[in-house]
Design an enzyme around this catalytic site. Structure first.
Site: not given
Ligand code: DX5
Ligand code: ZN
Length: 221
Positions: A32, A65, A67, A142-143, A175-176
């Site tokens: 991803h 993805h 954004m 953000f991750g 996400g999460g």
């Molecule tokens: C958030 C991203 C996600 C993110 C997921 O904006 O689209 O793909 O990297 O990260 P985690 O799993 O740490 O929430």
């Molecule tokens: Zn993503």
């Protein structure tokens, strides 16, 4: 079988190629790739040049993805960079149908993504046209954020919408996602589970990905 897609947003950015090869060896199904423009979301990440150079690190599908605002202007360059799935946000594409068509014309799988506050009704018309529906379970940018609990019922309702379609898109959740909640998300109907911090924040990727996969696939009925 549900698929696990590690998000390289949480990988060691100085060793992205190795990190991708490591999660492939550890059993990841897709990679991803989060593209952020500092406009649609507050953060900025990577573009087609980096994705193109990472393409040689793995044979796994690249799940890109986007954004970004006005994604229609960049579809061609992400397709050329080696994206397999290209997903755009319903909130960012003003002529979504045209954008989805152009992704498919380039021979790529087309996805649509939806933010936590956007109702599912916003993707109802486009759903029969796409290969993938990506439900955001955090606000993108953000991750390592916390899974928004109400997303679970949204995933369930999206799965019901998909079940009625002749051509069923894959349902992805992003996400999460972690070892604690992935079982419930899988049971709610998700086919593809994105996990960033939950994978790259651990030492033993193989152990983590097998646990995520086994838990996601454990049907609680
Ligand atoms: C958030 C991203 C996600 C993110 C997921 O904006 O689209 O793909 O990297 O990260 P985690 O799993 O740490 O929430
Ligand atoms: Zn993503």
């Amino acid at each position: 079988m549900k698929l696990i897609a590690p998000s390289i947003l949480s990988a060691d950015a100085s060793r992205l190629g190795e990190e991708i090869a490591d999660v492939e060896a550890a059993g990841a199904d897709w990679i991803h790739v989060d593209v952020m423009d500092g406009r649609f979301v507050p953060n900025i990440t990577m573009g087609p040049a980096i994705i193109g150079s990472l393409r040689k690190s793995t044979k796994l599908p690249f799940d890109v993805h986007l954004m970004i605002k006005n994604p229609e202007s960049h579809i061609e360059s992400f397709a050329a960079a080696g994206a397999d799935y290209i997903t755009v946000h319903v909130e960012a594409a003003s002529h979504l149908h045209r954008t989805i068509e152009s992704i498919k014309k380039m021979g790529k799988k087309a996805g649509v993504s939806i933010n936590p506050a956007t109702p599912l009704g916003a993707i109802e018309e486009i759903l029969p046209e796409v290969d993938l529906l990506l439900i955001m379970s955090v606000n993108p940018g953000f991750g390592g954020q916390k899974f928004i609990k109400s997303s679970l019922s949204k995933v369930r309702r999206a799965a019901e919408m998909i079940a009625k379609l002749p051509k069923k898109p894959l349902l992805e959740v992003d996400g999460g996602v972690n070892v604690e909640n992935i079982g419930d998300i899988g049971n709610a109907g998700a086919d593809v589970l994105v996990a960033g911090a939950a994978v790259f924040g651990t030492k033993d990727y193989k152990k983590t990905i097998s646990t995520l996969k086994a838990t996601a696939n454990a049907d609680k009925g």
